[in-house]
Scaffold this motif. Structure first.
Motif, short mmCIF file in Angstrom:
data_model
loop_
_atom_site.label_atom_id
_atom_site.label_comp_id
_atom_site.label_asym_id
_atom_site.label_seq_id
_atom_site.Cartn_x
_atom_site.Cartn_y
_atom_site.Cartn_z
N GLU A 139 4.24 2.52 -12.10
CA GLU A 139 3.76 1.96 -10.83
C GLU A 139 2.92 0.72 -11.10
OE1 GLU A 139 0.79 3.26 -7.21
OE2 GLU A 139 1.77 4.84 -8.35
N LYS A 140 2.02 0.78 -12.07
CA LYS A 140 1.16 -0.35 -12.39
C LYS A 140 2.00 -1.51 -12.92
CE LYS A 140 -3.06 2.18 -13.23
NZ LYS A 140 -4.06 2.60 -14.17
N VAL A 141 2.99 -1.18 -13.79
CA VAL A 141 3.83 -2.23 -14.36
C VAL A 141 4.66 -2.89 -13.25
CG1 VAL A 141 5.80 -2.66 -15.88
CG2 VAL A 141 3.89 -1.28 -16.66
N ILE A 142 5.23 -2.08 -12.40
CA ILE A 142 6.08 -2.62 -11.33
C ILE A 142 5.24 -3.44 -10.36
CG2 ILE A 142 7.48 -1.97 -9.34
CD1 ILE A 142 8.62 0.27 -11.03
N LYS A 143 4.03 -2.99 -10.04
CA LYS A 143 3.16 -3.78 -9.16
C LYS A 143 2.88 -5.12 -9.81
CE LYS A 143 0.55 -0.36 -6.61
NZ LYS A 143 -0.76 0.19 -6.34
N GLU A 144 2.63 -5.06 -11.11
CA GLU A 144 2.34 -6.29 -11.84
C GLU A 144 3.56 -7.21 -11.83
OE1 GLU A 144 0.08 -8.89 -13.85
OE2 GLU A 144 -0.69 -6.95 -13.27
N GLN A 145 4.71 -6.67 -12.05
CA GLN A 145 5.91 -7.49 -12.11
C GLN A 145 6.37 -7.92 -10.72
OE1 GLN A 145 8.91 -5.63 -14.45
NE2 GLN A 145 7.79 -5.97 -16.36
N LEU A 146 6.15 -7.08 -9.74
CA LEU A 146 6.60 -7.42 -8.39
C LEU A 146 5.64 -8.39 -7.69
CD1 LEU A 146 8.02 -4.04 -7.07
CD2 LEU A 146 9.28 -5.97 -7.97
N SER A 147 4.52 -8.58 -8.23
CA SER A 147 3.57 -9.51 -7.61
C SER A 147 4.06 -10.96 -7.77
CB SER A 147 2.19 -9.34 -8.20
OG SER A 147 2.22 -9.63 -9.58
N ASP A 148 4.87 -11.20 -8.74
CA ASP A 148 5.40 -12.56 -8.95
C ASP A 148 6.89 -12.54 -8.62
OD1 ASP A 148 5.68 -15.12 -9.75
OD2 ASP A 148 5.58 -14.68 -11.90
N LYS A 149 7.36 -13.51 -7.76
CA LYS A 149 8.73 -13.53 -7.30
C LYS A 149 9.70 -13.85 -8.43
CE LYS A 149 10.56 -14.49 -2.99
NZ LYS A 149 10.76 -14.57 -1.82
N ASP A 150 9.37 -14.70 -9.31
CA ASP A 150 10.23 -15.05 -10.43
C ASP A 150 10.46 -13.83 -11.32
OD1 ASP A 150 10.51 -17.66 -9.67
OD2 ASP A 150 8.73 -18.31 -10.82
N LYS A 151 9.41 -13.11 -11.54
CA LYS A 151 9.51 -11.92 -12.38
C LYS A 151 10.39 -10.89 -11.70
CE LYS A 151 5.18 -12.25 -14.89
NZ LYS A 151 3.91 -11.66 -15.15
N GLN A 152 10.35 -10.81 -10.37
CA GLN A 152 11.16 -9.83 -9.64
C GLN A 152 12.64 -10.16 -9.81
OE1 GLN A 152 10.04 -9.71 -5.52
NE2 GLN A 152 7.98 -8.95 -5.98
#
Length: 166
Positions: A139-152
């Motif tokens: 959950e923490k990793v996904i929140k971190e990665q989903l916070s940036d659109k490029d990373k998503q």
């Protein structure tokens, strides 16, 4: 001795012989029969006593033989009883050992089963904790990665690349 021959009288001799014969007849009639009967009775009594003694001796030998036989039988029976008692004792000991072994095996199996169930419970609990931790970390990793659109977008592309269509 000559004086006896000189003084010998036939009349006195006759009367002495007559009295002697009468005395013998009286003795025979009144004394000899009772005396002989008493002697015969005593002889018969002695014979009977000897026969009874001999019979008692034989009976005593029979009784002695019977008592020895009974004694031998009693000893044999005692030995048999002692042997049976020893066998019963040994059987009881063997049964007790077997029962103790079975009880020990049963207790060991119960302990092993309890350990196994505790182990499974511990593993299940660890799996649950690992799953919870994994979810939290994901959950923490996904929140971190989903916070940036490029990373998503990159993540979606990577995931689509990992899936191979058959």
């Amino acid at each position: 001795m000559e004086k006896l021959i000189n003084d010998f009288s036939f009349g006195l001799f006759f009367w002495q012989i007559l009295l002697f014969v009468l005395l013998l007849l009286l003795l025979r009639r009144f004394a000899w029969k009772p005396i002989l009967n008493a002697v015969n009775e005593r002889e018969d009594g002695i014979k009977n006593a000897l026969a009874a003694a001999e019979e008692a001796k034989k009976e005593m030998q029979n009784v002695t033989a019977d008592s020895e036989k009974l004694l031998k039988e009693a000893r044999a029976e005692r030995e048999t009883l002692l042997k049976e008692a020893r066998e019963i004792k040994e059987k009881m000991i063997a049964d007790s050992k077997e029962q103790a072994r079975l009880e020990g095996d049963k207790m060991l199996k119960q302990a092993q089963a309890a350990i196994e169930s505790e182990k499974k419970a511990a593993v299940a609990e660890m799996k649950a904790q690992v799953a919870t931790l994994s979810v939290d970390i994901a959950e923490k990793v996904i929140k971190e990665q989903l916070s940036d659109k490029d990373k998503q977008l990159k993540l979606v592309e990577d995931m689509l690349g990992d899936i191979k269509l058959s």
